[in-house]
Design a protein around this motif. Structure first.
Motif, short mmCIF file in Angstrom:
data_model
loop_
_atom_site.label_atom_id
_atom_site.label_comp_id
_atom_site.label_asym_id
_atom_site.label_seq_id
_atom_site.Cartn_x
_atom_site.Cartn_y
_atom_site.Cartn_z
N ARG A 110 0.98 12.43 15.22
CA ARG A 110 -0.10 12.77 16.15
C ARG A 110 -1.39 11.99 15.94
O ARG A 110 -2.26 12.03 16.78
N ARG A 111 -1.51 11.32 14.83
CA ARG A 111 -2.75 10.61 14.51
C ARG A 111 -2.96 9.43 15.47
O ARG A 111 -2.01 8.77 15.89
N ASP A 112 -4.20 9.16 15.79
CA ASP A 112 -4.55 8.03 16.65
C ASP A 112 -3.98 6.74 16.06
O ASP A 112 -4.04 6.51 14.85
N PHE A 113 -3.41 5.89 16.93
CA PHE A 113 -2.72 4.69 16.46
C PHE A 113 -3.65 3.72 15.74
O PHE A 113 -3.29 3.14 14.71
N THR A 114 -4.85 3.53 16.25
CA THR A 114 -5.79 2.62 15.57
C THR A 114 -6.21 3.20 14.22
O THR A 114 -6.44 2.45 13.27
N ALA A 115 -6.28 4.52 14.12
CA ALA A 115 -6.59 5.15 12.84
C ALA A 115 -5.46 4.91 11.84
O ALA A 115 -5.71 4.69 10.64
N LEU A 116 -4.21 4.94 12.32
CA LEU A 116 -3.08 4.64 11.43
C LEU A 116 -3.15 3.20 10.92
O LEU A 116 -2.86 2.93 9.75
N GLN A 117 -3.53 2.27 11.78
CA GLN A 117 -3.67 0.88 11.35
C GLN A 117 -4.78 0.77 10.29
O GLN A 117 -4.60 0.07 9.28
N ASP A 118 -5.90 1.44 10.51
CA ASP A 118 -6.98 1.43 9.52
C ASP A 118 -6.54 2.07 8.22
O ASP A 118 -6.91 1.62 7.14
N ASP A 119 -5.73 3.13 8.31
CA ASP A 119 -5.19 3.78 7.11
C ASP A 119 -4.37 2.80 6.29
O ASP A 119 -4.49 2.74 5.06
N LEU A 120 -3.53 2.01 6.96
CA LEU A 120 -2.70 1.05 6.22
C LEU A 120 -3.55 -0.03 5.58
O LEU A 120 -3.32 -0.41 4.42
N ARG A 121 -4.55 -0.52 6.29
CA ARG A 121 -5.44 -1.53 5.68
C ARG A 121 -6.15 -0.96 4.46
O ARG A 121 -6.25 -1.62 3.42
N ARG A 122 -6.62 0.29 4.56
CA ARG A 122 -7.32 0.93 3.44
C ARG A 122 -6.36 1.15 2.27
O ARG A 122 -6.70 0.91 1.10
N ALA A 123 -5.14 1.57 2.55
CA ALA A 123 -4.14 1.79 1.50
C ALA A 123 -3.79 0.49 0.80
O ALA A 123 -3.64 0.46 -0.42
#
Length: 129
Positions: A110-123
């Motif tokens: 359910r998370r916003d797709f751009t937020a998921l991309q930012d999550d991966l960059r941060r991880a």
């Protein structure tokens, strides 16, 4: 007669990113090895990373347990994780690493797709200090 529909393909941002291939992890032993490596929990998922010690392709695996939801929710979460990995890892991942993205209960799907991309960059910044 109507012209055929063409879908523009996005070009890689850099030539180096085009050279990095993504391979999919399929063997249980590879998933277990990544679980012993570095971990970076972020809002949308958990990233596990293992340095294989070579300069081979980036390998990536995806997993969602039954806690994520029913089969429809798990498959949707994995599709979203695959697309995030396809877009981000060639640019920010490191060659010779295995990455496993673990979906989270009711968040990954359910998370916003751009937020998921930012999550991966941060991880990735967490596992590669």
């Amino acid at each position: 007669m109507a012209e055929p529909l063409t879908i523009p393909q996005a070009a890689p941002a850099s030539p180096e990113a085009a050279l990095l291939r993504l391979e999919t992890l399929t063997r249980r032993a590879d998933f277990l090895r990544a679980a012993r490596g570095r971990k970076a929990p972020v809002d949308g998922f958990l990233l596990q990373a293992w340095d294989r010690g070579d300069d081979g392709a980036i390998r990536v695996g995806f997993t969602c347990s039954r806690k994520v939801g029913n089969a429809v929710a798990r498959n949707r979460a994995k599709r979203r994780l695959r697309e995030v990995a396809r877009l981000v890892l060639p640019h920010h991942g490191r060659a010779g690493f295995d990455y496993v993205l673990v979906g989270r209960h009711e968040i990954t799907a359910r998370r916003d797709f751009t937020a998921l991309q930012d999550d991966l960059r941060r991880a990735l910044r967490k596992v590669h200090p």
